[in-house]
Design a protein around this motif. Structure first.
Motif, PDB file in Angstrom:
ATOM      1  N   GLU A  89       0.677  -1.214  -0.235  1.00  0.00           N
ATOM      2  CA  GLU A  89       0.184  -0.027   0.078  1.00  0.00           C
ATOM      3  C   GLU A  89       1.026   1.191   0.014  1.00  0.00           C
ATOM      4  OE1 GLU A  89      -0.330  -2.767   2.154  1.00  0.00           O
ATOM      5  OE2 GLU A  89      -0.974  -2.028   3.965  1.00  0.00           O
ATOM      6  N   ASP A  90       2.235   1.139  -0.030  1.00  0.00           N
ATOM      7  CA  ASP A  90       3.063   2.250   0.034  1.00  0.00           C
ATOM      8  C   ASP A  90       3.467   2.620  -1.289  1.00  0.00           C
ATOM      9  OD1 ASP A  90       4.838   0.998   2.872  1.00  0.00           O
ATOM     10  OD2 ASP A  90       3.541   2.692   2.742  1.00  0.00           O
ATOM     11  N   THR A  91       2.946   1.548  -2.363  1.00  0.00           N
ATOM     12  CA  THR A  91       3.228   1.889  -3.739  1.00  0.00           C
ATOM     13  C   THR A  91       2.450   3.348  -4.255  1.00  0.00           C
ATOM     14  OG1 THR A  91       3.273  -0.313  -4.284  1.00  0.00           O
ATOM     15  CG2 THR A  91       2.743   1.211  -6.125  1.00  0.00           C
ATOM     16  N   ALA A  92       3.263   4.116  -5.062  1.00  0.00           N
ATOM     17  CA  ALA A  92       2.732   5.445  -5.302  1.00  0.00           C
ATOM     18  C   ALA A  92       3.729   6.198  -5.919  1.00  0.00           C
ATOM     19  CB  ALA A  92       2.173   6.271  -4.107  1.00  0.00           C
ATOM     20  N   LEU A  93       3.440   7.364  -6.379  1.00  0.00           N
ATOM     21  CA  LEU A  93       4.372   8.338  -6.853  1.00  0.00           C
ATOM     22  C   LEU A  93       4.839   9.424  -5.931  1.00  0.00           C
ATOM     23  CD1 LEU A  93       5.830   9.206  -9.544  1.00  0.00           C
ATOM     24  CD2 LEU A  93       3.976  10.767 -10.174  1.00  0.00           C
ATOM     25  N   TYR A  94       5.916   9.324  -5.548  1.00  0.00           N
ATOM     26  CA  TYR A  94       6.452  10.240  -4.210  1.00  0.00           C
ATOM     27  C   TYR A  94       6.912  11.569  -4.866  1.00  0.00           C
ATOM     28  CZ  TYR A  94       5.851   6.351  -0.994  1.00  0.00           C
ATOM     29  OH  TYR A  94       5.098   5.290  -0.325  1.00  0.00           O
ATOM     30  N   TYR A  95       6.528  12.624  -4.222  1.00  0.00           N
ATOM     31  CA  TYR A  95       6.978  14.071  -4.568  1.00  0.00           C
ATOM     32  C   TYR A  95       7.556  14.611  -3.409  1.00  0.00           C
ATOM     33  CZ  TYR A  95       3.416  13.478  -8.643  1.00  0.00           C
ATOM     34  OH  TYR A  95       2.892  12.952  -9.547  1.00  0.00           O
ATOM     35  N   CYS A  96       8.452  15.492  -3.625  1.00  0.00           N
ATOM     36  CA  CYS A  96       9.123  16.454  -2.807  1.00  0.00           C
ATOM     37  C   CYS A  96       8.469  17.598  -2.954  1.00  0.00           C
ATOM     38  CB  CYS A  96      10.551  16.251  -2.702  1.00  0.00           C
ATOM     39  SG  CYS A  96      11.369  17.091  -3.853  1.00  0.00           S
ATOM     40  N   ALA A  97       8.440  18.684  -2.349  1.00  0.00           N
ATOM     41  CA  ALA A  97       7.663  20.010  -1.992  1.00  0.00           C
ATOM     42  C   ALA A  97       8.600  20.979  -1.029  1.00  0.00           C
ATOM     43  CB  ALA A  97       6.302  19.972  -1.855  1.00  0.00           C
ATOM     44  N   LEU A  98       8.598  22.037  -1.519  1.00  0.00           N
ATOM     45  CA  LEU A  98       9.297  23.186  -0.846  1.00  0.00           C
ATOM     46  C   LEU A  98       8.452  24.392  -0.626  1.00  0.00           C
ATOM     47  CD1 LEU A  98      12.852  24.560  -1.397  1.00  0.00           C
ATOM     48  CD2 LEU A  98      10.881  26.319  -0.856  1.00  0.00           C
ATOM     49  N   ARG A  99       8.324  24.626   0.728  1.00  0.00           N
ATOM     50  CA  ARG A  99       7.337  25.745   1.151  1.00  0.00           C
ATOM     51  C   ARG A  99       8.351  27.151   1.257  1.00  0.00           C
ATOM     52  NH1 ARG A  99       3.207  27.547   3.754  1.00  0.00           N
ATOM     53  NH2 ARG A  99       3.654  28.823   5.610  1.00  0.00           N
ATOM     54  N   GLY A 100       7.529  28.166   1.167  1.00  0.00           N
ATOM     55  CA  GLY A 100       8.325  29.406   1.065  1.00  0.00           C
ATOM     56  C   GLY A 100       8.723  30.030   2.302  1.00  0.00           C
TER      57      GLY A 100
END
Length: 124
Positions: A89-100
């Motif tokens: 269930e961890d299968t996914a597309l993983y994204y990183c993100a930056l907050r300003g």
């Protein structure tokens, strides 16, 4: 323009581990909070983990607590996600993100820049 590049995804068996990396082009990386999110096919984007600018504050989604660890190396402009005891269930597309700014949040809408994602597939 800020660029975020994820790496480290792949195919792993259930119970295995992966470490994702997110390299950030911004020179002032150390001032900004970062986060990891994921999205599986047919599902909404899900919060995984977030870290404040200093690394002092870390937050995790309920489904990954105790298994995933977020960290950052400000000298390398890089954030990491160590994923242990992986489940299908961890299968996914993983994204990183930056907050300003320096405060970490769990809502994806609070992040300003996103990477293209790295695929994680966990086989049973």
């Amino acid at each position: 323009q800020v660029q975020l590049v994820e790496s480290g995804g792949g195919l792993v068996q259930a119970g295995g581990s992966l470490r994702l990396s997110c390299a950030v082009s911004r020179r002032t990386f150390s001032r900004y909070a970062m986060g990891w999110f994921r999205q599986a096919p047919g599902k909404e984007r899900e919060f995984v983990a977030a870290i404040s600018w200093s690394g002092s504050y870390r937050y995790y989604g309920d489904s990954v607590k105790g298994r995933f660890t977020i960290s950052r190396d400000n000298s390398k402009n890089t954030m990491y996600l160590q994923m242990n005891s992986l489940k299908p269930e961890d299968t996914a597309l993983y994204y990183c993100a930056l907050r300003g700014d320096s405060l970490a949040y769990t809502e994806g809408s609070r992040y300003d820049y996103w990477g293209q994602g790295t695929q994680v597939t966990v086989s049973s």
